[in-house]
Design a protein around this motif. Structure first.
Motif, PDB file in Angstrom:
ATOM      1  N   LYS A  39       6.067  10.683  -2.968  1.00  0.00           N
ATOM      2  CA  LYS A  39       5.754  12.068  -2.554  1.00  0.00           C
ATOM      3  C   LYS A  39       4.100  11.696  -2.539  1.00  0.00           C
ATOM      4  O   LYS A  39       3.428  12.785  -2.021  1.00  0.00           O
ATOM      5  CB  LYS A  39       6.160  13.064  -3.385  1.00  0.00           C
ATOM      6  CG  LYS A  39       7.691  13.150  -3.359  1.00  0.00           C
ATOM      7  CD  LYS A  39       7.881  14.474  -4.096  1.00  0.00           C
ATOM      8  CE  LYS A  39       9.233  14.664  -4.133  1.00  0.00           C
ATOM      9  NZ  LYS A  39       9.818  15.668  -4.881  1.00  0.00           N
ATOM     10  N   GLU A  41       2.210  12.115  -5.063  1.00  0.00           N
ATOM     11  CA  GLU A  41       1.590  13.349  -5.972  1.00  0.00           C
ATOM     12  C   GLU A  41       1.538  12.794  -7.360  1.00  0.00           C
ATOM     13  O   GLU A  41       2.339  11.955  -7.490  1.00  0.00           O
ATOM     14  CB  GLU A  41       2.763  14.445  -5.536  1.00  0.00           C
ATOM     15  CG  GLU A  41       3.819  14.515  -6.333  1.00  0.00           C
ATOM     16  CD  GLU A  41       4.714  15.681  -6.324  1.00  0.00           C
ATOM     17  OE1 GLU A  41       4.162  16.626  -5.369  1.00  0.00           O
ATOM     18  OE2 GLU A  41       5.848  15.743  -6.842  1.00  0.00           O
ATOM     19  N   TRP A 106      -3.869  12.064  -2.527  1.00  0.00           N
ATOM     20  CA  TRP A 106      -2.715  12.413  -3.286  1.00  0.00           C
ATOM     21  C   TRP A 106      -2.601  13.815  -3.386  1.00  0.00           C
ATOM     22  O   TRP A 106      -3.419  14.693  -3.552  1.00  0.00           O
ATOM     23  CB  TRP A 106      -2.362  11.747  -4.366  1.00  0.00           C
ATOM     24  CG  TRP A 106      -2.065  10.091  -4.294  1.00  0.00           C
ATOM     25  CD1 TRP A 106      -2.776   9.270  -3.506  1.00  0.00           C
ATOM     26  CD2 TRP A 106      -0.876   9.556  -4.996  1.00  0.00           C
ATOM     27  NE1 TRP A 106      -1.891   7.986  -3.426  1.00  0.00           N
ATOM     28  CE2 TRP A 106      -0.960   8.279  -4.523  1.00  0.00           C
ATOM     29  CE3 TRP A 106      -0.100   9.705  -5.867  1.00  0.00           C
ATOM     30  CZ2 TRP A 106      -0.035   7.398  -5.034  1.00  0.00           C
ATOM     31  CZ3 TRP A 106       0.821   8.954  -6.246  1.00  0.00           C
ATOM     32  CH2 TRP A 106       0.894   7.723  -5.794  1.00  0.00           C
TER      33      TRP A 106
END
Length: 115
Positions: A39, A41, A106
């Protein structure tokens, strides 16, 4: 404020950990970061331990907190004035970390309960 970033230890449930201690006001700050590459993240848990008159050390999570110290000094007019001698904000640790994560494209996602 100086802090160091290291690889997380097995029990910390984190890929990276930033540690910071401020001897003058005695909080210990720890930012645990778990990377989620799929993702793009970073899940972030901010923790702090600070002095407490009741229990010695008090634990807290999340949010920012400012620490300040004051003392009285005599001014040029001979009167006592309250002067700030120390200011530290937990954002001084979080902001450079977050800027690095966001600068790499990110997502920075703070968590409080599940990590």
């Amino acid at each position: 404020m100086p802090f160091n970033v290291r690889h997380g230890r097995p029990g910390e449930k984190a890929d990276l950990v930033a540690d910071c201690e401020v001897p003058q006001v005695q909080p210990t700050l720890r930012t645990r970061m778990r990377l989620v590459p799929a993702k793009r993240e970073v899940l972030v848990l901010e923790e702090r331990w600070e002095p407490s008159p009741e229990s010695g050390r008090q634990y807290g999570r999340g949010g920012s907190k400012a620490y300040r110290q004051w003392e009285f000094r005599r001014g040029a007019d001979g009167r006592r004035h309250k002067v700030e001698t120390l200011r530290f904000d937990t954002r001084d640790v979080r902001d450079p970390l977050r800027a690095t994560v966001l600068g790499a494209g990110w997502v920075w996602r703070g968590v409080l309960f599940r990590y």
